[in-house]
Scaffold this active site. Structure first.
Site, PDB file in Angstrom:
ATOM      1  N   ARG A   1      15.876  34.061  36.173  1.00  0.00           N
ATOM      2  CA  ARG A   1      15.914  34.842  37.420  1.00  0.00           C
ATOM      3  C   ARG A   1      15.757  33.968  38.657  1.00  0.00           C
ATOM      4  NH1 ARG A   1      11.817  36.657  39.908  1.00  0.00           N
ATOM      5  NH2 ARG A   1      10.522  37.065  38.088  1.00  0.00           N
TER       6      ARG A   1
ATOM      7  N   TYR B   1      35.748  45.143  52.960  1.00  0.00           N
ATOM      8  CA  TYR B   1      35.651  45.574  51.565  1.00  0.00           C
ATOM      9  C   TYR B   1      34.766  46.831  51.500  1.00  0.00           C
ATOM     10  CZ  TYR B   1      34.489  45.523  46.630  1.00  0.00           C
ATOM     11  OH  TYR B   1      34.311  45.881  45.324  1.00  0.00           O
TER      12      TYR B   1
ATOM     13  N   ASP C   1      33.582  36.640  54.171  1.00  0.00           N
ATOM     14  CA  ASP C   1      33.906  36.905  52.768  1.00  0.00           C
ATOM     15  C   ASP C   1      35.246  36.219  52.503  1.00  0.00           C
ATOM     16  OD1 ASP C   1      34.877  37.995  50.400  1.00  0.00           O
ATOM     17  OD2 ASP C   1      33.933  39.943  50.729  1.00  0.00           O
TER      18      ASP C   1
ATOM     19  N   LYS D   1      36.762  37.482  40.948  1.00  0.00           N
ATOM     20  CA  LYS D   1      38.190  37.467  41.258  1.00  0.00           C
ATOM     21  C   LYS D   1      38.769  36.079  40.976  1.00  0.00           C
ATOM     22  CE  LYS D   1      36.869  41.530  42.647  1.00  0.00           C
ATOM     23  NZ  LYS D   1      36.516  41.816  44.033  1.00  0.00           N
TER      24      LYS D   1
HETATM   25  C1  LIG Z   1      35.505  42.524  44.682  1.00  0.00           C
HETATM   26  C2  LIG Z   1      35.115  42.156  46.037  1.00  0.00           C
HETATM   27  C3  LIG Z   1      33.761  42.158  46.436  1.00  0.00           C
HETATM   28  C4  LIG Z   1      32.662  42.602  45.509  1.00  0.00           C
HETATM   29  O1  LIG Z   1      32.537  41.750  44.416  1.00  0.00           O
HETATM   30  P1  LIG Z   1      31.899  42.180  43.001  1.00  0.00           P
HETATM   31  O2  LIG Z   1      31.967  40.927  42.224  1.00  0.00           O
HETATM   32  O3  LIG Z   1      32.737  43.303  42.457  1.00  0.00           O
HETATM   33  O4  LIG Z   1      30.505  42.637  43.281  1.00  0.00           O
HETATM   34  C5  LIG Z   1      33.465  41.760  47.722  1.00  0.00           C
HETATM   35  N1  LIG Z   1      34.423  41.388  48.593  1.00  0.00           N
HETATM   36  C6  LIG Z   1      35.727  41.390  48.256  1.00  0.00           C
HETATM   37  C7  LIG Z   1      36.735  40.965  49.267  1.00  0.00           C
HETATM   38  C8  LIG Z   1      36.117  41.769  46.969  1.00  0.00           C
HETATM   39  O5  LIG Z   1      37.421  41.774  46.651  1.00  0.00           O
END
Ligand SMILES: *Cc1c(COP(=O)(O)O)cnc(C)c1O
Length: 387
Positions: A51, A105, A177, A202
């Site tokens: 953790r 998002y 992001d 992703k």
């Molecule tokens: C999928 C996504 C998130 C969230 O990510 P998780 O791994 O599903 O928690 C945040 N920002 C963008 C642009 C995303 O495509």
């Protein structure tokens, strides 16, 4: 070779790896141990415990991810949302105000509007196209500015250099992001962003088989986020660390293919009489092409388009396609397709969607690693069935 001398594809393979491989293993083993031996006097945050985000599997990833964006430090988290929410909770306190780009998002937007608001942290949204209006939103308690490299689902690219200038002028912490671009196409710390976030679910992992996140940027901020994460507990498990490390090694070759394949499909769609509009910043006619070309090294594998007709034609197209799978998420080896009005943006009212430019016949594609000519052939046959 020193990491600083390596190009990105080399860093993906070698940066952060142990100098003396454990037991001679070429691939980093999984340290499936919750706790590790500790000596008297070790401080809490330095005890090795899953953790606390500091097992050997975490440490390799932290060094590798920092190297990818030429940043001082990095931290992996249990999901992209854990990276974003933990960072916002670390950097903002009740009574603070911050600014955010107007198209975010969905999970981030809900967190800002509901959770942060309930803690007394307020946000105003910026029209990314009109930087001259941003300063009107400033308040004495404005602390930060939050953006996305390429927005979902319209693939807008804001003038991110302008964001950095603005943040510098008014002493705001800048956050972005960077999920849709990946470090291959954009490295926010190089431009001056304080923190860059990824949903490693992703592109970074790239195989649609884990959920993970990352915070990359200035050391003191990343360390503060790590301490908060240690308490909130959104830590990545060692097996997921291992899979993320494995996925990362091929990021450069994967992104090169995603970039090229999306361009091929975008060009085909833009030339097809049944398609009214294509959103892809790589297309020279796209409204974001000039900004994207100045900022990015590639336009990524995400595109969206409007089919002639309405939602009925959009649904029929998705059904007629044989290769892209109809599923949310993105950035994996397989092409994925969705209709945002019925998936990612279904929570908005029709009026809100219209105001945001998200029409019912808009279709979003995460272009995968299939041969692009097979994808084009599939779209051609599917469109031929409908029109
Ligand atoms: C999928 C996504 C998130 C969230 O990510 P998780 O791994 O599903 O928690 C945040 N920002 C963008 C642009 C995303 O495509």
């Amino acid at each position: 070779m020193k990491t600083e001398k390596m190009r990105l594809a080399t860093r993906l393979i070698h940066a952060g790896e142990p100098e003396q491989p454990y037991g001679g293993a070429v691939s980093m083993p999984i340290f499936q141990s919750s706790t590790f031996l500790a000596s008297e006097g070790t401080s809490y945050h330095d005890l090795k415990y899953i953790r606390l985000n500091n097992t050997p599997n975490h440490q390799v990833l932290h060094a590798k991810l920092a190297a990818l964006e030429n940043a001082e430090a990095a931290l992996v988290t249990a999901s992209g949302m854990a990276a974003i929410t933990t960072s916002l909770l670390t950097l903002l306190k009740p009574g603070d105000h911050f600014l955010a780009q107007d198209c975010l998002y969905g999970g981030t937007l809900d967190f800002i509007n509901q959770d942060l608001a309930s803690l007394g942290i307020t946000c105003d949204f910026l029209d990314y196209k009109r930087p001259e209006t941003w300063k009107d939103k400033l308040r004495p308690n404005t602390r930060a500015i939050y953006t996305e490299t390429i927005t979902n689902p319209l693939m807008q690219v804001a003038d991110l250099e302008q964001v950095i200038v603005f943040a510098g002028q008014y002493g705001l912490i800048s956050m972005i992001d960077n999920t849709f671009a990946s470090p291959v196409n954009f490295r926010p710390p190089e431009k001056g962003f304080d923190l860059s976030f990824h949903s490693c679910t992703k592109y970074l992992n790239g195989h649609s088989d884990i959920v993970a996140g990352a915070v990359i940027g200035r050391r003191e901020l990343v360390e503060a986020v790590r301490r908060k994460l240690n308490h909130l507990g959104g830590s990545l498990d060692p097996h997921a660390c291992f899979l993320l490390q494995r996925g990362l090694k091929t990021l450069a070759v994967r992104m090169a293919h995603h970039n090229r394949a999306a361009m091929t499909l975008a060009e085909f769609l833009a030339g097809h009489p049944a398609i009214e509009k294509v959103n892809y910043p790589g297309l020279s006619q796209d409204g974001h092409h000039l900004t994207a070309s100045r900022l990015l090294d590639g336009y990524s594998g995400m595109l969206s388009f409007e089919i002639r007709g309405g939602p009925r034609q959009a649904v029929a197209l998705i059904e007629a396609l044989e290769l892209p799978l109809c599923a949310p998420s993105l950035g994996g080896v397989e092409s994925l397709i969705t209709r945002p009005a019925s998936t990612s943006h279904a929570g908005m009212s029709p009026q809100q969607r219209r105001a945001a430019g998200i029409r019912d016949q808009l279709i979003r594609v995460s272009v995968g690693l299939e041969d692009p000519s097979d994808l084009v052939a599939d779209f051609r046959q599917a469109l031929g069935k409908i029109f």
